[in-house]
Design an enzyme around this catalytic site. Sequence first.
Site, short mmCIF file in Angstrom:
data_model
loop_
_atom_site.label_atom_id
_atom_site.label_comp_id
_atom_site.label_asym_id
_atom_site.label_seq_id
_atom_site.Cartn_x
_atom_site.Cartn_y
_atom_site.Cartn_z
N PRO A 215 0.83 -1.21 0.00
CA PRO A 215 0.00 0.00 0.00
C PRO A 215 0.86 1.26 0.00
O PRO A 215 1.91 1.29 0.64
CB PRO A 215 -0.79 -0.09 1.31
CG PRO A 215 -0.64 -1.48 1.77
CD PRO A 215 0.60 -2.03 1.18
N LYS A 219 0.43 2.88 -6.77
CA LYS A 219 -0.22 2.11 -7.83
C LYS A 219 -1.35 2.90 -8.47
O LYS A 219 -1.43 3.02 -9.69
CB LYS A 219 -0.77 0.79 -7.25
CG LYS A 219 0.31 -0.13 -6.71
CD LYS A 219 -0.26 -1.41 -6.17
CE LYS A 219 -1.12 -1.21 -4.93
NZ LYS A 219 -0.39 -0.65 -3.79
N GLU A 436 21.60 -10.80 4.78
CA GLU A 436 21.33 -10.93 3.34
C GLU A 436 22.63 -11.13 2.57
O GLU A 436 22.67 -11.91 1.62
CB GLU A 436 20.58 -9.71 2.81
CG GLU A 436 19.17 -9.53 3.39
CD GLU A 436 18.29 -10.76 3.20
OE1 GLU A 436 18.45 -11.48 2.19
OE2 GLU A 436 17.46 -11.03 4.10
N HIS A 439 23.56 -14.77 2.64
CA HIS A 439 22.89 -15.54 1.60
C HIS A 439 23.59 -15.34 0.25
O HIS A 439 23.89 -16.29 -0.46
CB HIS A 439 21.44 -15.08 1.43
CG HIS A 439 20.52 -15.50 2.53
ND1 HIS A 439 20.39 -16.79 2.94
CD2 HIS A 439 19.65 -14.78 3.29
CE1 HIS A 439 19.49 -16.85 3.91
NE2 HIS A 439 19.03 -15.63 4.14
P1 ADP Z 1 -1.37 2.90 -3.67
O1 ADP Z 1 -2.48 2.99 -4.65
O2 ADP Z 1 -0.21 2.09 -4.16
O3 ADP Z 1 -1.78 2.48 -2.32
P2 ADP Z 1 -1.38 5.71 -4.04
O4 ADP Z 1 -1.18 5.80 -5.50
O5 ADP Z 1 -2.77 5.86 -3.56
O6 ADP Z 1 -0.77 4.36 -3.48
O7 ADP Z 1 -0.42 6.76 -3.33
C1 ADP Z 1 -0.91 7.70 -2.41
C2 ADP Z 1 -0.17 9.00 -2.53
O8 ADP Z 1 1.19 8.85 -2.15
C3 ADP Z 1 -0.13 9.53 -3.93
O9 ADP Z 1 -1.24 10.32 -4.20
C4 ADP Z 1 1.15 10.35 -3.95
O10 ADP Z 1 0.94 11.64 -3.43
C5 ADP Z 1 2.04 9.60 -2.99
N1 ADP Z 1 2.90 8.67 -3.72
C6 ADP Z 1 2.89 7.33 -3.60
N2 ADP Z 1 3.81 6.77 -4.37
C7 ADP Z 1 4.43 7.77 -5.03
C8 ADP Z 1 5.48 7.81 -6.00
N3 ADP Z 1 6.07 6.69 -6.45
N4 ADP Z 1 5.85 9.01 -6.46
C9 ADP Z 1 5.26 10.12 -6.02
N5 ADP Z 1 4.28 10.15 -5.12
C10 ADP Z 1 3.85 8.99 -4.60
ZN ZN Z 2 17.41 -15.13 5.31
#
Ligand code: ADP
Ligand code: ZN
Length: 614
Positions: A215, A219, A436, A439
């Site tokens: 999370p 994504k 790590e 390993h």
């Molecule tokens: P997920 O869907 O993976 O749970 P989100 O896309 O909802 O994560 O991310 C929540 C917030 O966190 C985004 O709106 C952004 O502000 C920030 N965020 C998360 N990942 C990134 C990233 N790789 N680059 C920039 N901002 C990010």
């Molecule tokens: Zn291990």
Amino acid sequence: MKRRIGFTIVYFLIAIALILFINNLVSAPKHTEIKYSEFKVLLGEGLINNLNITKAIIHGELTDNAHKRLFELREIENEKEFKRLQEFNIFRVVRMEDPNLVRELGERNIRYSVTQEVTWIKTLFPVLLTILIIVVFWSYIFRRMGASSEGMMAIGRSKAKIYVEGETKVAFDDVAGVDEAKEELKEVIEFLRNPQKFQMLGGKIPKGILLVGPPGTGKTLLARAVAGEAKVPFLSLSGSAFVEMFVGVGAARVRDLFSQAEKSAPCIIFIDEIDALGKARGISPVTGIDEREQTLTQLLSEMDGFDTKKGVIIMAATNRPEILDPALLRAGRFDRHILVDRPDLKGREDIFRVHIKKVRCSPDIDIKVLASMTSGMVGADLANIVNEAALLAVRRNKEIVEMADFEEAIERVIAGLEKKSRVINKREKEIIAYHECGHAIVANMLPRTDKVRRVSIIPRGIAALGYTVQLPTEERYLLTRSELLDRITVMLGGRAAEEVIFNEVSTGAKNDLDRATDIARSMVTSYGMSEKLGPLSFDRGRPLFLEVPWSAPKEYSEDTSRKIDEEVRTIVSDAYEKARTILTEKLEKLKMIASILLDKEVIEGDELKKLLGQ
Ligand code: ADP
Ligand code: ZN
Ligand code: MG
């Protein structure tokens, strides 16, 4: 939910009170109720006049003296009661069978009229009013439900839940630290920009793309960025929105979603948190399985019937790919998986850059330091830190955000995360790095093991603190005895490194030990690879996983059982000794590589080879 129930009860009570009040108003007496005997007396003495006679009731005027007479008749001495009696000049009496009444009225010369009473209005009015209030009350409740979640009014109308964005306005540059995922998605953007061209060239585009990662790694953001870059509509929906309390609603939603997508192609359908919908069928036989199954089946059939050529890409996100129904992952469905992993040091730097742009910062901010302080955090955490730092600066009446604000913000966020136990302290990080490396080095020094692709100390998932990815050089169906032994040795390399360096072992090696022991036991009991016991299989007929191990019937004696245990122990401890020997020999390399790993958090396979001088 609780609050809404409380709310409903309050409104319900108000409605009841209102009904009682109105009822009271309607039926409130505007006359003095008298007995028929009293009526007869008053009539005989000529104290009443202007009667109105209906089938059931007689109304009439009381003269002044009538009050006094009533007073006497009722033997009232109380002043108050008398006052009350005098309040109304109209009396009301329930009519009795009285054939002489008309004659008497004539004799007394009392004026009277007869009305055919329309009683139903009076009796029905409160009832009608009550119904009206209930209707108003219910429609109000429903409207509230409809506004906050899906109310009953919205059955099957999925438009309320599908978010259609003409343009997401999110660019690829807004997503940082996930370069590999971005690289893989570039092709999709190219396709969405110009589906016809792609078709002409005969390019094959995946139908469904599954974004997998913890999370907060971005994504959802990434999916929106794909739509933003391709400048196509973005139809998004959460997996949980499909799972409704009414059977058939979810399936209707799916149908709706796809028909809507067809209209707005080229576009992206995005199903967030698809695990809510795509849980493997049969996992929970208690709740909603039929409904979910129906919805899932609908989704699968829509995906099968959907032609990518129309320019619709279906994306989905999950942080629990392992619970998804395998049918969802089959070819032609979500067959392309893109890992959106926790960012490494460099990735965190980039993410900080994206978010820091949005606030006014002092020039002394060292993003490198910030990134190194936030090991293990995801994009959402970092965005949170920047936000928190800005709030702290505002609270201190500063014009710009300074390094101190960031440091405090990081501390706060870490404190929050520590409760969720996702942050690792310095000492732990060191142990993990050596573990790590253990390993990785053992794997590289042994001839018959899979190549190490990557060593990382970025925590992954809940259980694994760090990980070493080994890439099988080829698809293997058969493994030899020495290969299995090497495998066990690599698994024990982590613990061996801890012991060599710290003279002490931690709990972090449990999983390794479990797996190593499992392999060793299988070697002895299933594969006949132990010299002492010979090529015999000892686990025939044992139903794996179905029964508790100790209830399984043993087909061998206690003595054999002891021998098996001994053999397993010998295999494991020999392998452990081997791992320790390798690491003691390579102690300098181990220390060097571990310190590099501590610094960079990730070492790729090729680099590791170079460092080991191979
Ligand atoms: P997920 O869907 O993976 O749970 P989100 O896309 O909802 O994560 O991310 C929540 C917030 O966190 C985004 O709106 C952004 O502000 C920030 N965020 C998360 N990942 C990134 C990233 N790789 N680059 C920039 N901002 C990010
Ligand atoms: Zn291990
Ligand atoms: Mg999300």
